[in-house]
Scaffold this motif. Structure first.
Motif, PDB file in Angstrom:
ATOM      1  N   GLU A   1       1.147  -1.180  -0.312  1.00 30.00           N
ATOM      2  CA  GLU A   1      -0.313   0.302   0.110  1.00 30.00           C
ATOM      3  C   GLU A   1       1.632   1.158  -0.076  1.00 30.00           C
ATOM      4  O   GLU A   1       2.046   1.535   0.415  1.00 30.00           O
ATOM      5  N   ALA A   2       0.545   2.582  -0.768  1.00 34.26           N
ATOM      6  CA  ALA A   2       0.766   3.893  -0.573  1.00 34.26           C
ATOM      7  C   ALA A   2       0.505   4.517   0.957  1.00 34.26           C
ATOM      8  O   ALA A   2      -0.441   3.904   1.458  1.00 34.26           O
ATOM      9  N   LEU A   3       0.958   5.120   1.728  1.00 37.85           N
ATOM     10  CA  LEU A   3       1.027   5.725   3.025  1.00 37.85           C
ATOM     11  C   LEU A   3       0.040   7.019   3.061  1.00 37.85           C
ATOM     12  O   LEU A   3       0.228   7.494   1.670  1.00 37.85           O
ATOM     13  N   ASN A   4      -0.847   6.708   3.367  1.00 33.02           N
ATOM     14  CA  ASN A   4      -1.490   8.293   3.732  1.00 33.02           C
ATOM     15  C   ASN A   4      -1.902   8.627   5.442  1.00 33.02           C
ATOM     16  O   ASN A   4      -1.394   7.997   6.068  1.00 33.02           O
ATOM     17  N   GLU A   5      -2.469   9.589   5.436  1.00 38.83           N
ATOM     18  CA  GLU A   5      -2.219  10.422   7.371  1.00 38.83           C
ATOM     19  C   GLU A   5      -3.166   9.494   7.587  1.00 38.83           C
ATOM     20  O   GLU A   5      -3.296   8.595   9.347  1.00 38.83           O
ATOM     21  N   SER A   6      -3.811   8.463   7.077  1.00 44.56           N
ATOM     22  CA  SER A   6      -4.767   7.459   8.147  1.00 44.56           C
ATOM     23  C   SER A   6      -4.287   5.785   7.701  1.00 44.56           C
ATOM     24  O   SER A   6      -4.556   5.298   8.664  1.00 44.56           O
ATOM     25  N   SER A   7      -2.764   5.661   7.816  1.00 41.91           N
ATOM     26  CA  SER A   7      -2.822   4.641   7.482  1.00 41.91           C
ATOM     27  C   SER A   7      -2.454   4.122   8.514  1.00 41.91           C
ATOM     28  O   SER A   7      -2.460   2.561   8.382  1.00 41.91           O
ATOM     29  N   PHE A   8      -1.602   4.384   9.542  1.00 37.58           N
ATOM     30  CA  PHE A   8      -1.349   3.737  10.913  1.00 37.58           C
ATOM     31  C   PHE A   8      -2.111   3.252  11.455  1.00 37.58           C
ATOM     32  O   PHE A   8      -2.263   2.648  12.568  1.00 37.58           O
ATOM     33  N   LYS A   9      -3.915   3.673  11.929  1.00 38.74           N
ATOM     34  CA  LYS A   9      -4.457   3.866  12.315  1.00 38.74           C
ATOM     35  C   LYS A   9      -4.905   2.090  12.616  1.00 38.74           C
ATOM     36  O   LYS A   9      -5.250   1.649  12.087  1.00 38.74           O
ATOM     37  N   GLY A  10      -4.523   1.381  14.054  1.00 39.78           N
ATOM     38  CA  GLY A  10      -5.158  -0.038  14.374  1.00 39.78           C
ATOM     39  C   GLY A  10      -3.423  -0.368  14.821  1.00 39.78           C
ATOM     40  O   GLY A  10      -3.732  -1.922  15.088  1.00 39.78           O
ATOM     41  N   ILE A  11      -2.658   0.170  14.018  1.00 41.05           N
ATOM     42  CA  ILE A  11      -1.544  -0.685  13.629  1.00 41.05           C
ATOM     43  C   ILE A  11      -0.515  -0.681  15.303  1.00 41.05           C
ATOM     44  O   ILE A  11      -0.797   0.532  15.912  1.00 41.05           O
ATOM     45  N   ASP A  12      -0.111  -1.606  15.566  1.00 41.31           N
ATOM     46  CA  ASP A  12       0.461  -1.523  16.794  1.00 41.31           C
ATOM     47  C   ASP A  12       1.911  -1.523  16.398  1.00 41.31           C
ATOM     48  O   ASP A  12       2.896  -0.518  17.288  1.00 41.31           O
ATOM     49  N   ILE A  13       2.880  -1.831  15.886  1.00 41.95           N
ATOM     50  CA  ILE A  13       3.944  -2.039  15.822  1.00 41.95           C
ATOM     51  C   ILE A  13       4.443  -1.835  14.095  1.00 41.95           C
ATOM     52  O   ILE A  13       4.070  -2.426  13.481  1.00 41.95           O
ATOM     53  N   ALA A  14       5.283  -0.871  14.155  1.00 45.19           N
ATOM     54  CA  ALA A  14       5.928  -0.279  12.118  1.00 45.19           C
ATOM     55  C   ALA A  14       7.131  -0.116  12.499  1.00 45.19           C
ATOM     56  O   ALA A  14       7.745   0.640  13.398  1.00 45.19           O
ATOM     57  N   LEU A  15       7.958  -0.947  11.823  1.00 47.56           N
ATOM     58  CA  LEU A  15       8.964  -1.321  11.414  1.00 47.56           C
ATOM     59  C   LEU A  15       8.818  -0.409  10.323  1.00 47.56           C
ATOM     60  O   LEU A  15       8.914  -1.017   8.942  1.00 47.56           O
ATOM     61  N   PHE A  16       9.976   0.439  10.696  1.00 49.39           N
ATOM     62  CA  PHE A  16      10.402   1.700   9.189  1.00 49.39           C
ATOM     63  C   PHE A  16      11.509   1.173   8.605  1.00 49.39           C
ATOM     64  O   PHE A  16      12.534   1.428   9.624  1.00 49.39           O
ATOM     65  N   SER A  17      12.023   0.908   7.414  1.00 52.75           N
ATOM     66  CA  SER A  17      13.021   1.076   6.256  1.00 52.75           C
ATOM     67  C   SER A  17      12.564   1.731   5.473  1.00 52.75           C
ATOM     68  O   SER A  17      12.742   1.256   3.905  1.00 52.75           O
ATOM     69  N   ALA A  18      12.986   3.321   5.304  1.00 49.89           N
ATOM     70  CA  ALA A  18      12.898   4.063   3.709  1.00 49.89           C
ATOM     71  C   ALA A  18      13.338   5.259   3.734  1.00 49.89           C
ATOM     72  O   ALA A  18      12.972   6.296   3.435  1.00 49.89           O
ATOM     73  N   GLY A  19      14.241   4.993   4.181  1.00 48.95           N
ATOM     74  CA  GLY A  19      15.144   6.016   4.698  1.00 48.95           C
ATOM     75  C   GLY A  19      14.845   7.571   5.701  1.00 48.95           C
ATOM     76  O   GLY A  19      14.038   7.437   6.172  1.00 48.95           O
ATOM     77  N   ALA A  20      16.442   8.182   6.030  1.00 53.23           N
ATOM     78  CA  ALA A  20      15.493   9.352   6.862  1.00 53.23           C
ATOM     79  C   ALA A  20      14.502  10.201   6.155  1.00 53.23           C
ATOM     80  O   ALA A  20      13.529  10.391   7.384  1.00 53.23           O
ATOM     81  N   GLU A  21      14.107  10.708   5.327  1.00 52.79           N
ATOM     82  CA  GLU A  21      13.287  11.374   4.575  1.00 52.79           C
ATOM     83  C   GLU A  21      11.969  11.449   5.344  1.00 52.79           C
ATOM     84  O   GLU A  21      11.496  11.997   5.840  1.00 52.79           O
ATOM     85  N   ARG A  22      11.737  10.278   4.903  1.00 55.30           N
ATOM     86  CA  ARG A  22      10.310  10.163   5.321  1.00 55.30           C
ATOM     87  C   ARG A  22       9.756   9.429   6.895  1.00 55.30           C
ATOM     88  O   ARG A  22       8.841   9.535   7.576  1.00 55.30           O
ATOM     89  N   SER A  23      11.188   8.431   7.307  1.00 54.48           N
ATOM     90  CA  SER A  23      11.267   8.737   8.960  1.00 54.48           C
ATOM     91  C   SER A  23      10.667   9.749   9.162  1.00 54.48           C
ATOM     92  O   SER A  23      10.186  10.457  10.485  1.00 54.48           O
TER      93      SER A  23
END
Ligand code: 3JN
Length: 337
Positions: free
Chosen positions: A60-82
């Motif tokens: 999926e592509a990210l949007n403002e409401s993507s993280f609703k309901g998610i408990d843990i997110a592992l990010f590896s998308a680069g510093a700018e996106r983080s």
């Protein structure tokens, strides 16, 4: 704070990258208790699928409401996106474990290698930083020596695989090698110089002090993870034509005398470390031999004969595993324990 559950809704952000792929594989292999896995990447990967436990999961592509309901997110998308998305995710109540450099030195964000400082997880505020790959494998080895003999100074030279840069760099090493073996002129697009049949004393950008960012990450992150500003690290980071596995030569000066044999037994008992040291039988760690393995392998342990309290050693770990994906998943495991 993460609520205790039987199973968690987990996201991987940057799922299509080299580390993202490895995160999915590591979650599956370690049987992390997942109720639902969601995968995110840039818009150009939207709709692609990636395998997890025999199923194909849509990216999926990210949007403002993507993280609703998610408990843990592992990010590896680069510093700018983080920088943009980690606070948004944390605000929606999700705990972010971020593999980029963006939050590592933020004093409100713990920087964690579970074997060394899992106690720092207690004060997270929604974002936890995963250290740089070269730092992670070094600190799992330094910590037990620091506890036994107090480290004053470390001189480290790294030999870093191209997968640290990502898939494009792996493709470039393969293509340059093939071109050279077929008498064609190799093309350089990822690195400023040819990487095949070469070594480059240059990882990440150069800073005003003459060091690279990668070198200063090793210096600064080590102090934060070890919780001790007195540990001095001076680094030279080098890219080598290896696909996977970072090697490091360490020269460690301690306050208290510690013999090579004492170092061997301290490290043999340390979590996440394997002593692989029988030079008389040509036994020492090699990046090719430890591909896909979890631990940090240590060999060539010997006393530095030029100073009273010095130890030399050679350490190797899989940069995509312990250097990135595995450490992030181990942080998640420590969080739910
Ligand atoms: O080159 C390597 O072997 C490790 C690379 C790490 C890296 C590459 C690009 C951006 C990082 C990192 O993890 O520090 C970053 C970054 O997040 O700044």
């Amino acid at each position: 704070m993460l609520k205790k559950k039987q199973k968690y809704i987990v996201a991987v952000v940057g799922a299509t990258g080299a580390v993202g792929n490895e995160m999915i594989e590591t979650l599956e292999k370690r049987n992390f208790p997942i109720e639902k896995l969601r995968l995110f990447a840039s818009e150009k990967s939207e709709g692609k699928t990636l395998p997890y436990k025999g199923a194909e999961i849509k990216v999926e592509a990210l949007n403002e409401s993507s993280f609703k309901g998610i408990d843990i997110a592992l990010f590896s998308a680069g510093a700018e996106r983080s920088k943009i998305w980690a606070p948004i995710a944390a605000k929606s109540g999700c705990v972010v474990i971020d593999n980029s450099s963006e939050w590592r030195m933020d004093p409100t964000v713990p920087l964690v290698v579970p074997e060394v400082n899992s106690h720092d997880l207690a004060w997270h505020k929604g974002i936890i930083a995963n250290p740089n790959c070269s730092t992670i494998q070094m600190v799992v080895v330094l910590k037990p020596i620091h506890d036994a003999a107090k480290i004053k100074r470390v001189i480290v030279t790294t030999f870093q695989a191209v997968s640290g840069t990502g898939k494009k760099a792996m493709d470039e090493l393969l293509l340059q090698t093939t071109d050279i073996l077929n008498f064609r002129e190799p093309k350089c697009t990822v690195y400023p110089h040819q990487i095949a049949f070469n070594v480059l004393p240059h990882i990440d950008k150069f800073l005003e002090n003459g060091y690279t960012k990668e070198e200063m990450k090793m210096t600064n992150e080590t102090k934060k993870i070890m919780g001790d500003d007195s540990v001095k690290v001076t680094a030279t980071t080098v890219r080598v034509p290896v696909f996977r596995g970072h090697s490091e030569s360490l020269n460690i000066e301690t306050e208290k005398k510690i013999t090579a044999n004492e170092v061997r037994s301290v490290l043999a008992a340390a979590p996440g470390v394997v002593v692989f040291d029988a030079p008389e039988k040509n036994v020492y760690p090699l990046p090719k031999a430890i591909e896909g393995l979890d631990d940090t392998y240590v060999g060539r342990i010997r006393e530095d004969e030029t100073i009273p309290n010095g130890i030399n050693m050679w350490i190797v770990a899989d940069n995509l595993k312990k250097g990135a994906a595995l450490n992030a998943v181990q942080i998640a495991e420590a969080l739910i324990k």
